[in-house]
Design an enzyme around this catalytic site. Structure first.
Site, PDB file in Angstrom:
ATOM      1  N   GLY A  17       0.770  -1.250   0.000  1.00 38.56           N
ATOM      2  CA  GLY A  17       0.000   0.000   0.000  1.00 38.56           C
ATOM      3  C   GLY A  17       0.791   1.283   0.000  1.00 38.56           C
ATOM      4  N   ARG A  38       6.861  -6.601   8.603  1.00 32.39           N
ATOM      5  CA  ARG A  38       7.037  -7.983   9.075  1.00 32.39           C
ATOM      6  C   ARG A  38       7.257  -8.953   7.918  1.00 32.39           C
ATOM      7  NH1 ARG A  38       1.513  -7.992  12.207  1.00 32.39           N
ATOM      8  NH2 ARG A  38       1.105  -6.953  10.232  1.00 32.39           N
ATOM      9  N   ARG A  39       6.625  -8.709   6.767  1.00 32.87           N
ATOM     10  CA  ARG A  39       6.718  -9.682   5.666  1.00 32.87           C
ATOM     11  C   ARG A  39       8.015  -9.493   4.875  1.00 32.87           C
ATOM     12  NH1 ARG A  39       0.726  -8.703   3.476  1.00 32.87           N
ATOM     13  NH2 ARG A  39       1.311  -6.626   4.208  1.00 32.87           N
ATOM     14  N   TYR A 153     -10.241   2.308  16.083  1.00 31.81           N
ATOM     15  CA  TYR A 153      -9.322   2.723  15.005  1.00 31.81           C
ATOM     16  C   TYR A 153      -9.236   4.248  14.978  1.00 31.81           C
ATOM     17  CZ  TYR A 153      -7.217   3.683  10.505  1.00 31.81           C
ATOM     18  OH  TYR A 153      -6.394   4.181   9.515  1.00 31.81           O
ATOM     19  N   PRO A 183      -4.806  10.764   5.061  1.00 29.46           N
ATOM     20  CA  PRO A 183      -5.649  10.437   3.900  1.00 29.46           C
ATOM     21  C   PRO A 183      -7.071  10.039   4.269  1.00 29.46           C
ATOM     22  CG  PRO A 183      -3.646   9.049   4.002  1.00 29.46           C
ATOM     23  CD  PRO A 183      -3.833   9.698   5.339  1.00 29.46           C
ATOM     24  N   VAL A 186      -8.176   5.206   0.599  1.00 26.72           N
ATOM     25  CA  VAL A 186      -7.102   4.819  -0.319  1.00 26.72           C
ATOM     26  C   VAL A 186      -7.224   3.314  -0.568  1.00 26.72           C
ATOM     27  CG1 VAL A 186      -4.612   4.898  -0.728  1.00 26.72           C
ATOM     28  CG2 VAL A 186      -5.630   6.456   0.966  1.00 26.72           C
TER      29      VAL A 186
HETATM   30  P1  NDP Z   1      -1.803  -1.828   3.958  1.00 23.89           P
HETATM   31  O1  NDP Z   1      -2.506  -2.900   4.720  1.00 23.89           O
HETATM   32  O2  NDP Z   1      -1.715  -1.963   2.478  1.00 23.89           O
HETATM   33  O3  NDP Z   1      -0.335  -1.612   4.540  1.00 23.89           O
HETATM   34  C1  NDP Z   1      -0.099  -1.607   5.918  1.00 23.89           C
HETATM   35  C2  NDP Z   1       1.393  -1.760   6.161  1.00 23.89           C
HETATM   36  O4  NDP Z   1       1.625  -1.713   7.581  1.00 23.89           O
HETATM   37  C3  NDP Z   1       1.932  -3.092   5.666  1.00 23.89           C
HETATM   38  O5  NDP Z   1       3.156  -2.876   5.024  1.00 23.89           O
HETATM   39  C4  NDP Z   1       2.145  -3.888   6.930  1.00 23.89           C
HETATM   40  O6  NDP Z   1       3.272  -4.758   6.784  1.00 23.89           O
HETATM   41  C5  NDP Z   1       2.486  -2.783   7.931  1.00 23.89           C
HETATM   42  N1  NDP Z   1       2.285  -3.218   9.300  1.00 23.89           N
HETATM   43  C6  NDP Z   1       1.125  -3.548   9.912  1.00 23.89           C
HETATM   44  N2  NDP Z   1       1.371  -3.959  11.167  1.00 23.89           N
HETATM   45  C7  NDP Z   1       2.717  -3.881  11.353  1.00 23.89           C
HETATM   46  C8  NDP Z   1       3.585  -4.190  12.427  1.00 23.89           C
HETATM   47  N3  NDP Z   1       3.130  -4.664  13.590  1.00 23.89           N
HETATM   48  N4  NDP Z   1       4.909  -3.977  12.257  1.00 23.89           N
HETATM   49  C9  NDP Z   1       5.394  -3.515  11.084  1.00 23.89           C
HETATM   50  N5  NDP Z   1       4.635  -3.209  10.032  1.00 23.89           N
HETATM   51  C10 NDP Z   1       3.300  -3.408  10.168  1.00 23.89           C
HETATM   52  O7  NDP Z   1      -2.557  -0.483   4.344  1.00 23.89           O
HETATM   53  P2  NDP Z   1      -2.266   1.056   3.955  1.00 23.89           P
HETATM   54  O8  NDP Z   1      -1.112   1.174   3.072  1.00 23.89           O
HETATM   55  O9  NDP Z   1      -3.536   1.635   3.525  1.00 23.89           O
HETATM   56  O10 NDP Z   1      -1.939   1.638   5.403  1.00 23.89           O
HETATM   57  C11 NDP Z   1      -0.772   2.373   5.699  1.00 23.89           C
HETATM   58  C12 NDP Z   1      -1.104   3.442   6.711  1.00 23.89           C
HETATM   59  O11 NDP Z   1      -2.036   4.351   6.140  1.00 23.89           O
HETATM   60  C13 NDP Z   1      -1.747   2.929   7.995  1.00 23.89           C
HETATM   61  O12 NDP Z   1      -1.197   3.634   9.089  1.00 23.89           O
HETATM   62  C14 NDP Z   1      -3.220   3.297   7.813  1.00 23.89           C
HETATM   63  O13 NDP Z   1      -3.865   3.464   9.046  1.00 23.89           O
HETATM   64  C15 NDP Z   1      -3.089   4.589   7.051  1.00 23.89           C
HETATM   65  N6  NDP Z   1      -4.250   5.030   6.307  1.00 23.89           N
HETATM   66  C16 NDP Z   1      -4.810   4.228   5.340  1.00 23.89           C
HETATM   67  C17 NDP Z   1      -5.929   4.677   4.650  1.00 23.89           C
HETATM   68  C18 NDP Z   1      -6.622   3.840   3.633  1.00 23.89           C
HETATM   69  O14 NDP Z   1      -7.775   4.168   3.268  1.00 23.89           O
HETATM   70  N7  NDP Z   1      -6.000   2.794   3.078  1.00 23.89           N
HETATM   71  C19 NDP Z   1      -6.468   6.020   4.891  1.00 23.89           C
HETATM   72  C20 NDP Z   1      -5.828   6.752   5.945  1.00 23.89           C
HETATM   73  C21 NDP Z   1      -4.739   6.268   6.591  1.00 23.89           C
HETATM   74  P3  NDP Z   1       3.400  -6.253   7.345  1.00 23.89           P
HETATM   75  O15 NDP Z   1       2.018  -6.822   7.449  1.00 23.89           O
HETATM   76  O16 NDP Z   1       4.266  -6.937   6.329  1.00 23.89           O
HETATM   77  O17 NDP Z   1       4.082  -6.093   8.660  1.00 23.89           O
HETATM   78  C1  8X3 Z   2      -8.437   4.883   6.796  1.00 28.20           C
HETATM   79  C2  8X3 Z   2      -9.562   5.688   6.254  1.00 28.20           C
HETATM   80  O1  8X3 Z   2     -12.030   6.169   6.625  1.00 28.20           O
HETATM   81  O2  8X3 Z   2     -11.380   3.859   6.219  1.00 28.20           O
HETATM   82  O3  8X3 Z   2      -7.811   5.546   7.831  1.00 28.20           O
HETATM   83  O4  8X3 Z   2     -10.908   4.905   8.315  1.00 28.20           O
HETATM   84  S1  8X3 Z   2     -11.039   5.123   6.897  1.00 28.20           S
END
Ligand code: NDP
Ligand code: 8X3
Length: 255
Positions: A17, A38-39, A153, A183, A186
């Site tokens: 992401g 982690r992955r 959350y 954001p 997304v």
């Molecule tokens: P994804 O699920 O695509 O990516 C999340 C990432 O976080 C992965 O790379 C995952 O890696 C990593 N992660 C989760 N837990 C851990 C952990 N314990 N240690 C290390 N890495 C961790 O989601 P997004 O890219 O959308 O999310 C990224 C950020 O953006 C988050 O903080 C989310 O809250 C925020 N966000 C997302 C929105 C959306 O609509 N998508 C909107 C607003 C904010 P792995 O599992 O390999 O450890």
């Molecule tokens: C991620 C956006 O609106 O799904 O932070 O919580 S929402």
């Protein structure tokens, strides 16, 4: 514009992401990128694709000892982190507080709040010592408005907002900058994770409008990071054009 060429950027949550897109963007601009998540297999693949020098660290941000050891034992040529993108995070479940799952709550709190603090605690002292650095937290519009069933959350993202303000105050007498990129919707693996792997349910989140992409957010993160050193962008809120608020989305699904 500040050139990020050869600057060291640490992106947490870079295996997917927004984090993965940010790592690709910084690398494309010539920065040296440390990708953490982690992955490990995903990170390994990513480093072979990045357009600049990169380094992968397998890391669970919930474990402070592991975070501290990983940061302290970075090879000498990777130690001087210029930009920290605190992106690792997740949502688990969507339910009323009185029906919530404690394991889901703990995972969100431990990752989104404590994880961000752990990495910040390990990285920021070096920035202060070197007299340069930039912390970019990835918050959310969920940290501005609570939406139904989003309780915990949203609370974690309100906490990220508070921590961004706190860090900014604490670092005001240093050259270290603090920013947040917040954001709206997304399309990433976020909903797949939130709904514990239910792909059909997750995909519904992004139907009926054009969601943002990881690249859109990476663009904002890069813009924030590339302002001149005297310019500190405090907050960027970025949403799909079809979204005006957590609870206002122009979703048009054909019946
Ligand atoms: P994804 O699920 O695509 O990516 C999340 C990432 O976080 C992965 O790379 C995952 O890696 C990593 N992660 C989760 N837990 C851990 C952990 N314990 N240690 C290390 N890495 C961790 O989601 P997004 O890219 O959308 O999310 C990224 C950020 O953006 C988050 O903080 C989310 O809250 C925020 N966000 C997302 C929105 C959306 O609509 N998508 C909107 C607003 C904010 P792995 O599992 O390999 O450890
Ligand atoms: C991620 C956006 O609106 O799904 O932070 O919580 S929402």
């Amino acid at each position: 514009m500040e050139h990020l060429h050869n600057k060291i950027v640490l992106v947490t949550g870079a295996s997917s992401g927004i984090g993965e897109a940010a790592a690709r963007r910084f690398a494309a601009e010539g920065a040296r990128v440390i990708v953490a998540a982690r992955r490990a297999e995903r990170l390994k693949k990513l480093t072979t694709e990045l357009k600049s020098d990169s380094h992968a660290i397998e890391l669970d941000v919930r474990d402070f000892d592991a975070v501290k050891t990983a940061v302290d034992s970075l090879p000498a040529e990777w130690q001087e982190i210029d930009v920290l993108v605190n992106n690792a995070g997740l949502a688990r479940g969507l339910s009323k507080v009185h029906e919530g799952d404690l394991a889901d709550w703990n995972e969100m709190i431990d990752t989104n709040i404590k994880g961000l603090l752990h990495v910040s605690r390990a990285v920021i002292p070096g920035m202060v010592k070197r007299g340069r650095g930039h912390v970019i937290n990835i918050g959310s519009i969920a940290g501005h408005w609570v939406y139904p069933n989003g309780n915990v959350y949203c609370a974690t993202k309100f906490a990220v907002n508070a921590l961004t303000q706190g860090m900014s105050i604490d670092l005001v007498d240093t050259p270290v900058r603090v920013s947040t990129v917040d954001p709206g919707l997304v399309e990433t693996e976020f909903s797949l994770v939130r709904f514990h792997g239910q792909a059909e349910r997750a995909s519904q989140t992004y139907i009926g409008y054009q969601p943002l992409t990881g690249d859109d957010i990476a663009d904002a993160i890069f813009w924030v990071a590339s302002r001149p050193p005297h310019v500190q962008v405090q907050e960027v809120v970025i949403m799909p054009t079809a979204q005006a608020h957590s609870m206002v989305l122009d979703k048009r699904v054909e019946k």
